[in-house]
Design an enzyme around this catalytic site. Sequence first.
Site, PDB file in Angstrom:
ATOM      1  CB  SER A  55      -1.316  -0.353   0.988  1.00  0.00           C
ATOM      2  OG  SER A  55      -2.352   0.636   0.755  1.00  0.00           O
ATOM      3  CG  ASP A 222      -4.673  -1.885   0.599  1.00  0.00           C
ATOM      4  OD1 ASP A 222      -2.758  -2.604   1.216  1.00  0.00           O
ATOM      5  OD2 ASP A 222      -4.842  -1.029   1.434  1.00  0.00           O
TER       6      ASP A 222
END
Length: 410
Positions: A55, A222
């Site tokens: 991320s 993610d």
Amino acid sequence: MPEDAAATSATAGGDIGVVLAGGGARGAYEAGMLATLLPELDARGQRPTLFTGTSAGALNAVLFASLAHLPVAQAADQVMTAWAELTKSQVFRPFVLTALPMILRQCVTRVVNPSSAPLAGLLDTTPLRTTLRTKVNWDQLHTNLVDGVVQAVAVATTACGTGRTEIFAEGPAAARLPASDTDRAVDYTRTVLSVDHVMASAAIPVAFPPVRIEPSGCWYMDGGVRLNAPVKPTISLGARRVVIVATTPLRDLPRPADCGDEPRPSVQDVVAQILTGLMGDRMVEDTRTLGKVDELLESGARRISPRGRPYTVVEYLFGGPMPGQADQLGQLAEYVLDTCFRGLRRLANPDLMFLAALLGPGQSRGELLSYLFFEPEFLGEAVKLGQRDARIILDAAGDGPDGLWRTDSA
């Protein structure tokens, strides 16, 4: 660590790897932390050559790797400046102008046509794609990898179709990527990294839409859903020492057991606890496992696995909040919100006003806000907080070349 990771690191060249956890806007803290640690490591002749991230950590990984050809201090300053100058408009389009109409339009469409395409995400992250193209010198990143200045860069994603973690890696060290980890549902792919890989790694579930990556055509989100701090993949790439940078403590101080006056938790309190677990629990578990294996090896335990692979000690350096400071970024977000965005200033920022109103009062408001608080006022202070905590770590370490590294289970 599991034996295949230990075996890989034993045969590699002893590289130093950096693991950068996810955390949205909290990535500014990580940038300040690593920008302060790297010059000290460089002065000790211990410059990292492996960068892995999830991320926001994926963004930091490619940023630092793309600047690795520069003097360390210059590269560190450029990364901190990039974060301190970042704005919400460079990450996603205004929520109140895009997401709310999108939700209403989706509701109407689904009633009229139930088979219509589902909503992919609440926010339009088109600006983030532009930001990644402009803030990261991708040509220089690939050059640094070809020239061996950086041995590998890897980003962690989650495959939407299977729920497995997929690590995308580029660089000479990526040639020794292991086979899929069936125990932990981790797959490895050697590739040429692009904006799409970082976009996918940072695609926060529900908030950001998933990203399709070619040539497979699969959709990814993610990496923090399953692996927020890719410690083992970094060791698999050849790291014999690992710098783990995160926004949650490696351990926290015990809290009183008396809950008699504790208020009833709100929805946002529960969500904050879930995020805390996702961000930190696996990282803490992997780091402690790494330390326990190191302790066993140093005590004279068997160094050859039942499969005939050699175990080896992998030292680590943890960079993150001090014990008892798990909520410091949440407190910082709350402080910036109440001091820098008051009155007309908040009214002029509809997204922030809406988010603050939605979260309401309570101790979890700042914690949740800190993940999406892409405003220079917060990001700049988060960078400074990361620098402060890094200096605390350096001051506590010895002056010798190995004083920073540890092999205990924390």
